[in-house]
Enzyme design. Structure first.
Site, mmCIF file in Angstrom:
data_model
loop_
_atom_site.group_PDB
_atom_site.id
_atom_site.type_symbol
_atom_site.label_atom_id
_atom_site.label_comp_id
_atom_site.label_asym_id
_atom_site.label_seq_id
_atom_site.Cartn_x
_atom_site.Cartn_y
_atom_site.Cartn_z
ATOM 1 N N SER A 1 0.878 -1.168 0.000
ATOM 2 C CA SER A 1 0.000 0.000 0.000
ATOM 3 C C SER A 1 0.917 1.220 0.000
ATOM 4 O O SER A 1 1.787 1.351 0.867
ATOM 5 C CB SER A 1 -0.902 -0.010 1.235
ATOM 6 O OG SER A 1 -1.898 0.973 1.110
ATOM 7 N N GLU A 2 0.714 2.127 -0.965
ATOM 8 C CA GLU A 2 1.728 3.155 -1.224
ATOM 9 C C GLU A 2 1.837 4.179 -0.086
ATOM 10 O O GLU A 2 2.794 4.943 -0.043
ATOM 11 C CB GLU A 2 1.431 3.868 -2.546
ATOM 12 C CG GLU A 2 0.163 4.695 -2.522
ATOM 13 C CD GLU A 2 -0.360 4.978 -3.922
ATOM 14 O OE1 GLU A 2 -0.087 4.199 -4.840
ATOM 15 O OE2 GLU A 2 -1.043 6.000 -4.093
ATOM 16 N N ASN A 3 0.870 4.196 0.830
ATOM 17 C CA ASN A 3 1.001 5.094 1.977
ATOM 18 C C ASN A 3 1.967 4.535 3.032
ATOM 19 O O ASN A 3 2.163 5.162 4.066
ATOM 20 C CB ASN A 3 -0.365 5.395 2.599
ATOM 21 C CG ASN A 3 -1.148 4.156 2.961
ATOM 22 O OD1 ASN A 3 -1.150 3.174 2.222
ATOM 23 N ND2 ASN A 3 -1.784 4.181 4.103
ATOM 24 N N GLY A 4 2.559 3.362 2.760
ATOM 25 C CA GLY A 4 3.650 2.928 3.612
ATOM 26 C C GLY A 4 3.460 1.602 4.316
ATOM 27 O O GLY A 4 3.751 1.490 5.503
ATOM 28 N N SER B 1 8.424 4.147 0.508
ATOM 29 C CA SER B 1 7.385 3.469 -0.254
ATOM 30 C C SER B 1 7.587 3.681 -1.749
ATOM 31 O O SER B 1 7.513 2.741 -2.546
ATOM 32 C CB SER B 1 6.010 3.986 0.168
ATOM 33 O OG SER B 1 5.000 3.336 -0.556
#
Lengths: 221, 245
Positions: A45-48, A87
């Site tokens: 998930s690109e938010n980390g 990320s």
């Protein structure tokens, strides 16, 4: 014709055991529902977060734990949390094996538009430009024909671009295509159940090619 | 040792003035500096340039600053959840620079690492590339993107100590560590402030050297933007929107 879940089921077949996978918002999110149980993947998930799990049970939501769509989620055993720079570092460095994202338009040279409709929709690109510019293995999940009947597989994109010459595979409600980025063209690989080559050709505005016998797609899940 | 501990957001932001550039941590409403945002609203400073991944929602987060017309320019990657934002943008009241999320994060990182600029492939061939230097490395094009300069970075952490060391919790980490490194003045608000020596040095995410002021925040709402739950085994993605991103 496939519905959104049908598209997701077909894409799920592209996921191999051990993959790190980034799923975009929309149809790509549905793909997680159809990954076979014996295929172990790690969702990024690109938010980390690596190791995204399913939605929490009611009452177990945690406001500190969300996905890129701002939905409450859970973490699976073996998860790791990191900051936004790392990320996108792992995305840029091509550590993520497969990226699945949606599109408004794709061109026969693999250009993609999915972030802006001038004067109408100004939500922003989020992480999409980073993903398409760096990912080595991208599958686009999209509707081939708009509600007004226009093809979204074009010679050239008409909307502002997200990235150029980066999309090599597209799965739509009608078909699976490979894109020849060097020479330009949508090559029909598989047909949705009950859809003819001619119907698919008529729904493709960009250059189109098909072998003599194009198989019907097998759906996973 | 310099005392970094301040009483509250009012003291932490006492010298924020009109026209400044502020970084605000958070992703959506997750990990945003709620106390600092409320103080900016109360203080009424205007003509701000805000650098933040998102612009909040209409009645929470940076949306509160937009409502009061305190923001002159917004630099963000995704602003889809805010109708007032969209209205001000389309009417021309608000200047907006939309940039790729990875570029946003890495321009913060560059500032904190003392590097003037970075090269990234994100945005090559798109309107994001307009006016920017392109360099080819190994057959691939990259854009030159400058490190951010921000007067203040406002970040939110889970735990912090009186030396300014910070620990974040789960995905509330997001942009907070890289923004904490990038401010000329960095203000950290934390859910729990403990004496120096309490936190395990091995567990620190942001070393205190980057943090100038720290306080224990109050009355955290920690609002959930998209409450999604499952009622049975397996994913329930009935809320997934047909948005490509």
């Amino acid at each position: 014709m496939l519905d959104k879940d049908g598209i997701a089921r077909r894409i799920a077949k592209e996921i191999k055991d051990g993959y790190y996978v980034n799923l975009g918002i929309g149809i790509p999110t549905l793909v997680a529902n159809y990954i076979p149980e014996d295929t172990h993947v790690v969702l990024q998930s690109e938010n980390g977060l690596l190791g995204m799990g399913p939605f929490p049970y009611e009452g177990e939501e945690d406001s500190d734990l969300i996905n890129a769509g701002k939905q409450t989620i859970t973490m699976l055993p073996g998860s790791a949390v990191f900051d936004s720079a790392m990320s996108f570092g792992m995305i840029r460095a091509q550590k993520v094996d497969l990226t699945i994202l949606g599109a408004m338009e794709v061109s026969e040279y693999g250009d993609i538009a999915n972030w802006k409709i001038p004067g109408k929709l100004v939500k922003g690109m989020g992480g999409a430009m980073d993903l398409v510019a760096s990912a080595k293995n991208i599958i686009v999940a999209m509707q081939q024909v708009s509600k007004s009947g226009d093809s979204k597989l074009l010679r050239n994109c008409t909307l502002p671009l997200t990235g150029i010459r980066c999309i090599r595979k597209v799965v739509t409600e009608m078909a699976v295509f490979e894109i020849d980025i060097e020479n330009g063209g949508f090559q029909l690989i598989e047909r949705a159940p009950g859809v003819s080559v001619n119907e698919i050709r008529n729904a493709t505005a960009g250059r189109f090619s098909a072998a003599d016998n194009v198989p019907e797609m097998q759906l996973g899940g | 040792m310099i005392n970094k501990v301040v009483t509250d957001a009012e003291e932490a932001l006492v010298d924020v003035i009109d026209g400044m550039t502020l970084m605000l941590g958070g992703f959506g409403l997750c990990g945003i500096p709620e106390n600092c945002i409320n103080e900016l609203v109360k203080k009424g400073v205007s003509s701000l340039t805000c650098i933040s991944n998102n612009a909040g929602v209409d009645d929470f987060g940076i949306g509160l600053l937009l409502q009061q017309r305190q923001v002159k320019k917004m630099i963000a990657s995704y602003v889809g959840e805010n109708a007032e934002f969209e209205r001000q943008l389309l009417s021309g009241e608000l200047e907006v620079e939309l940039i790729p999320q990875g570029t946003l994060a890495t321009r913060c990182l560059a500032a904190g690492y003392g590097m003037p600029a970075i090269f990234t492939p994100a945005g090559v061939g798109t309107e994001v590339a307009e006016g920017k230097e392109v360099r080819n490395f190994g057959g691939k094009d990259y854009l030159l993107e400058m490190a951010f300069e921000a007067d203040f970075a406002l970040v939110k952490a889970w735990r912090g100590d009186t030396a300014g060391n910070l620990i974040y919790r789960q995905t509330a980490r997001n942009f907070n560590p890289v923004m904490a490194m990038a401010g000329k003045v960095t203000v950290a608000e934390v859910e729990e402030l403990v004496p120096a020596g309490t936190l395990n040095p091995d567990h620190i995410h942001t070393p205190g050297i980057y943090v100038h002021r720290i306080f224990q925040g109050a009355n955290y709402e920690k609002r959930i933007e998209q409450r999604t739950v499952r009622k049975y085994e397996g994913l329930d993605v009935t809320k997934a929107e047909d948005y490509a991103g």
